[in-house]
Design a protein around this motif. Structure first.
Motif, PDB file in Angstrom:
ATOM      1  N   ILE A 206       0.853  -1.167   0.035  1.00  0.00           N
ATOM      2  CA  ILE A 206      -0.023   0.005   0.045  1.00  0.00           C
ATOM      3  C   ILE A 206       0.856   1.432   0.148  1.00  0.00           C
ATOM      4  O   ILE A 206       1.694   1.486   1.148  1.00  0.00           O
ATOM      5  N   ARG A 207       1.046   1.958  -1.304  1.00  0.00           N
ATOM      6  CA  ARG A 207       1.759   3.085  -1.191  1.00  0.00           C
ATOM      7  C   ARG A 207       1.266   4.125  -0.435  1.00  0.00           C
ATOM      8  O   ARG A 207       1.896   4.829   0.193  1.00  0.00           O
ATOM      9  N   ASN A 208      -0.028   4.458  -0.397  1.00  0.00           N
ATOM     10  CA  ASN A 208      -0.581   5.775   0.403  1.00  0.00           C
ATOM     11  C   ASN A 208      -2.054   5.101   0.701  1.00  0.00           C
ATOM     12  O   ASN A 208      -2.584   4.114   0.196  1.00  0.00           O
ATOM     13  N   PHE A 209      -2.529   5.846   1.623  1.00  0.00           N
ATOM     14  CA  PHE A 209      -3.974   5.796   2.105  1.00  0.00           C
ATOM     15  C   PHE A 209      -5.014   6.700   1.467  1.00  0.00           C
ATOM     16  O   PHE A 209      -5.988   7.052   1.901  1.00  0.00           O
ATOM     17  N   ASP A 210      -4.502   7.331   0.320  1.00  0.00           N
ATOM     18  CA  ASP A 210      -5.444   8.344  -0.401  1.00  0.00           C
ATOM     19  C   ASP A 210      -6.527   7.711  -1.277  1.00  0.00           C
ATOM     20  O   ASP A 210      -6.784   6.652  -1.033  1.00  0.00           O
ATOM     21  N   GLY A 211      -7.304   8.649  -1.996  1.00  0.00           N
ATOM     22  CA  GLY A 211      -8.401   8.205  -2.660  1.00  0.00           C
ATOM     23  C   GLY A 211      -8.306   6.962  -3.610  1.00  0.00           C
ATOM     24  O   GLY A 211      -7.409   6.812  -4.351  1.00  0.00           O
ATOM     25  N   GLY A 212      -9.230   6.139  -3.197  1.00  0.00           N
ATOM     26  CA  GLY A 212      -9.283   4.573  -3.984  1.00  0.00           C
ATOM     27  C   GLY A 212      -8.544   3.670  -3.576  1.00  0.00           C
ATOM     28  O   GLY A 212      -8.455   2.362  -4.004  1.00  0.00           O
ATOM     29  N   ALA A 213      -7.755   3.828  -2.310  1.00  0.00           N
ATOM     30  CA  ALA A 213      -6.917   3.020  -1.590  1.00  0.00           C
ATOM     31  C   ALA A 213      -7.654   1.774  -1.011  1.00  0.00           C
ATOM     32  O   ALA A 213      -7.311   0.508  -1.209  1.00  0.00           O
ATOM     33  N   GLU A 246     -10.505   5.977   4.038  1.00  0.00           N
ATOM     34  CA  GLU A 246      -9.824   4.962   3.340  1.00  0.00           C
ATOM     35  C   GLU A 246      -9.237   3.800   4.215  1.00  0.00           C
ATOM     36  O   GLU A 246      -9.646   2.933   4.484  1.00  0.00           O
ATOM     37  N   LEU A 247      -8.634   4.325   5.127  1.00  0.00           N
ATOM     38  CA  LEU A 247      -8.156   3.424   6.465  1.00  0.00           C
ATOM     39  C   LEU A 247      -9.104   2.677   7.127  1.00  0.00           C
ATOM     40  O   LEU A 247      -9.394   1.429   7.308  1.00  0.00           O
ATOM     41  N   LYS A 248     -10.352   3.396   7.338  1.00  0.00           N
ATOM     42  CA  LYS A 248     -11.520   2.643   8.297  1.00  0.00           C
ATOM     43  C   LYS A 248     -11.935   1.667   7.283  1.00  0.00           C
ATOM     44  O   LYS A 248     -12.599   0.627   7.580  1.00  0.00           O
ATOM     45  N   LYS A 249     -12.300   1.838   5.800  1.00  0.00           N
ATOM     46  CA  LYS A 249     -12.727   0.837   5.227  1.00  0.00           C
ATOM     47  C   LYS A 249     -11.946  -0.323   5.087  1.00  0.00           C
ATOM     48  O   LYS A 249     -12.339  -1.477   5.164  1.00  0.00           O
ATOM     49  N   ALA A 295      -1.849   7.200   8.667  1.00  0.00           N
ATOM     50  CA  ALA A 295      -2.965   6.245   8.473  1.00  0.00           C
ATOM     51  C   ALA A 295      -2.282   5.011   8.463  1.00  0.00           C
ATOM     52  O   ALA A 295      -2.659   3.924   8.895  1.00  0.00           O
ATOM     53  N   ALA A 296      -0.908   4.770   7.849  1.00  0.00           N
ATOM     54  CA  ALA A 296      -0.245   3.510   7.638  1.00  0.00           C
ATOM     55  C   ALA A 296       0.167   3.057   8.959  1.00  0.00           C
ATOM     56  O   ALA A 296       0.372   1.805   9.120  1.00  0.00           O
ATOM     57  N   GLU A 297       0.519   3.820   9.719  1.00  0.00           N
ATOM     58  CA  GLU A 297       1.074   3.617  11.016  1.00  0.00           C
ATOM     59  C   GLU A 297       0.120   3.222  11.944  1.00  0.00           C
ATOM     60  O   GLU A 297       0.106   2.013  12.519  1.00  0.00           O
ATOM     61  N   TYR A 298      -1.265   3.686  12.027  1.00  0.00           N
ATOM     62  CA  TYR A 298      -2.223   3.371  12.864  1.00  0.00           C
ATOM     63  C   TYR A 298      -2.833   2.030  12.052  1.00  0.00           C
ATOM     64  O   TYR A 298      -3.334   1.023  12.974  1.00  0.00           O
ATOM     65  N   PHE A 299      -2.814   1.909  10.919  1.00  0.00           N
ATOM     66  CA  PHE A 299      -3.242   0.460  10.259  1.00  0.00           C
ATOM     67  C   PHE A 299      -2.228  -0.739  10.998  1.00  0.00           C
ATOM     68  O   PHE A 299      -2.862  -1.559  11.493  1.00  0.00           O
ATOM     69  N   ALA A 300      -1.073  -0.430  11.038  1.00  0.00           N
ATOM     70  CA  ALA A 300      -0.122  -1.543  11.660  1.00  0.00           C
ATOM     71  C   ALA A 300      -0.343  -1.753  13.054  1.00  0.00           C
ATOM     72  O   ALA A 300      -0.602  -2.710  13.835  1.00  0.00           O
ATOM     73  N   ALA A 301      -0.929  -0.567  13.924  1.00  0.00           N
ATOM     74  CA  ALA A 301      -0.765  -0.499  15.095  1.00  0.00           C
ATOM     75  C   ALA A 301      -2.405  -1.320  15.506  1.00  0.00           C
ATOM     76  O   ALA A 301      -2.302  -1.897  16.599  1.00  0.00           O
TER      77      ALA A 301
END
Length: 394
Positions: A206-213, A246-249, A295-301
Motif C-alpha cells: 500500500i503506497r498510500n491511503f489516499d483516494g481509491g486505496a 480509506e483507512l477505516k474501510k 494512517a499507515a502507522e495506525y493501520f499497523a498498530a
C-alpha cells in the motif's frame, strides 16, 4: 410639496454614514480578531509599506506574501501543519485522489551519461503512449542538453501546464537516439500493488491511503484469496498515510466487530468508529519502517493490538494528530492539525514514540534507497524474507 435636502446636508449625511460604517466595521473586526491581532495587522501593513518605499532590491509581492503566510503556520511548531500556495494546493488535491501531473515516469540520474534514466512508466500515461520504456535515457528536453544538470534542475524543465507537450531526446536501450513528444497530463495511479508469493502468501503493498486505496486493497485481497492465498503480507513501508475514510474501510474489511478508529476533538470528546462482524481472517504480517506514519502507522498498530498481524521491520515515526485542509482567499490552503487520534486501546502513538515491531529487522541505508525507488530485489529484502519465514512457520 416635498421638502428638498440641500447639497451640504446630503454630503454631511453621507460622511456620517461612512463614518458609522467604518466604526461598525472596525468594531466587528475588533470583536472577531481581538485587539492584539488588529495591532499585528497594522504592524505588518507598515512593514510592507516600508519595504515598498525603501528596499533597493527587486522582489515579487506574491513571494513575500507566501513567505509570510508560511512562516505564520511554521511558528506553531507543529510539523504536520503548513501553508500551501495555490499551485501547491492544486497538486495536493490531485495527490489526495492519487492523481499526478506529469508525463507518467519515475526517474533517476544515469551515472554513465548524466541524463535522466527512466526507471518505470505508468500504464496508460502519455509517456507510455509516446513509446517511452524503462531503461530509456533522456538526454535533452526541448533541445536543451540536460546531461550536465542536477536531476531536480533537469526535471524542472519538464514542468508545464496540463495539455502542453514536451519534446524529449531519448537514448534507447538499443543505443539509438530518437525524438519523442509527450503531453504533460493528469495521471491516475493505483496506490496498491499485489502478487501471490510462493507458499500461498498474498503480498499487498500500500503506497498510500489516499483516494481509491480501500477499493483497490479489497480488490487485491479478494483476488489473492480467490487464487488460493492462505496468509497475507501487508507492506506499508515508506507509506505516509492519507485519508481516515480509506483507512477505516480497510480495517473494517479485515477486522471483526470492534473499535477501529478513535478520534479526539479539540474539546476532548471521543468519536469512535466500529467495524461490522464480517471480516477476512488469515495469518498476516505487516511490514513497517521509520517512514511509516499517519494512517499507515495506525493501520499497523490496530492490527498489532488485535493480534491480527505480526509487525516486522523498524520502529515507526509516531504521529497521532489529524489535519483538516481549509481553502484561503488567495486560492492556497491551510493544512492544520485540528484533532488527535488514539489506537483502539487508547494509545497515543506520539507519546508512545511510534510502534515497536514484534520482530525488529533493519535494512541497510543503500537497501532503503533501493526500496524507496522500487528497485530492491526480493531476494535482498531482509524484512520481506523475515515476514515470509514467520508465515511459513505459522
Amino acid at each position: 410639496m416635498k421638502k428638498q435636502i440641500g447639497l451640504k446636508t446630503a454630503v454631511a449625511l453621507m460622511l456620517l454614514a461612512s463614518a458609522l460604517t467604518c466604526v461598525l466595521l472596525l468594531g466587528g473586526l475588533w470583536l472577531y480578531f481581538g485587539g492584539g491581532l488588529l495591532s499585528d495587522i497594522r504592524t505588518y501593513a507598515a512593514l510592507r509599506r516600508d519595504i515598498g518605499e525603501y528596499y533597493i532590491g527587486d522582489y515579487k509581492d506574491s513571494d513575500v506574501t507566501e513567505a509570510a503566510l508560511s512562516a505564520t503556520v511554521t511558528a506553531l511548531g507543529d510539523k504536520w501543519s503548513y501553508y500551501m500556495s495555490p499551485e501547491d494546493y492544486q497538486k495536493y488535491i490531485n495527490s489526495s485522489n492519487n492523481q499526478y501531473s506529469g508525463l507518467g515516469i519515475s526517474v533517476k540520474t544515469d551515472d554513465a551519461t548524466g541524463g535522466i534514466l527512466v526507471v518505470s512508466v505508468y500504464a496508460g500515461s502519455s509517456a507510455s503512449a509516446a513509446g517511452i520504456v524503462a531503461g530509456d535515457i533522456i538526454t535533452a528536453i526541448d533541445g536543451k542538453d540536460i546531461t550536465k544538470l542536477a536531476l531536480s534542475d533537469a526535471t524542472a524543465l519538464v514542468d508545464r501546464q496540463i495539455g502542453q507537450t514536451v519534446r524529449l531526446t531519448v537514448l534507447g536501450t538499443d543505443g539509438k537516439t530518437r525524438e519523442v513528444s509527450a503531453e504533460y497530463a493528469l495521471i491516475d495511479t493505483n496506490p496498491v500493488s499485489y502478487k501471490l508469493l510462493e507458499g500461498a502468501i498474498g503480498y499487498i503493498a500500500i503506497r498510500n491511503f489516499d483516494g481509491g486505496a480501500a477499493e483497490e486493497f479489497i480488490k487485491a485481497a479478494d483476488d489473492l484469496v480467490g487464487k488460493g492465498a492462505t496468509s497475507f503480507i501487508f507492506d506499508v513501508r515508506n507509506d505516509g498515510g492519507g485519508k481516515v475514510s480509506e483507512l477505516k474501510k480497510i480495517l473494517d474489511y479485515l477486522l471483526p466487530e470492534c473499535d477501529i478508529f478513535v478520534s479526539v476533538e479539540k474539546d476532548g470528546k471521543e468519536d469512535v468508529s466500529r467495524s461490522d462482524a464480517d471480516n477476512v481472517k488469515l495469518p498476516a504480517v505487516v511490514l513497517v519502517n521509520s517512514y511509516t506514519y499517519s494512517a499507515a502507522e495506525y493501520f499497523a498498530a490496530a492490527l498489532q493490538e488485535y493480534q491480527y498481524a505480526t509487525v516486522v521491520g523498524q520502529h515507526t515515526t509516531g504521529k497521532n494528530r489529524s489535519q483538516i485542509t481549509l481553502e484561503l482567499p488567495d486560492g492556497g490552503a491551510l493544512h492544520i492539525s485540528s484533532g488527535e487520534y488514539l489506537t483502539p486501546r487508547r494509545v497515543s502513538l506520539t507519546k508512545q514514540g511510534g510502534i515497536a515491531p514484534d520482530k525488529d529487522v533493519a535494512l541497510s541505508d543503500s537497501d532503503n534507497v533501493l526500496l524507496y525507488n522500487g528497485q530492491l530485489d526480493s531476494a535482498g529484502d531482509t524484512q520481506l524474507n523475515a515476514a515470509i519465514q514467520l508465515l511459513d512457520k505459522a
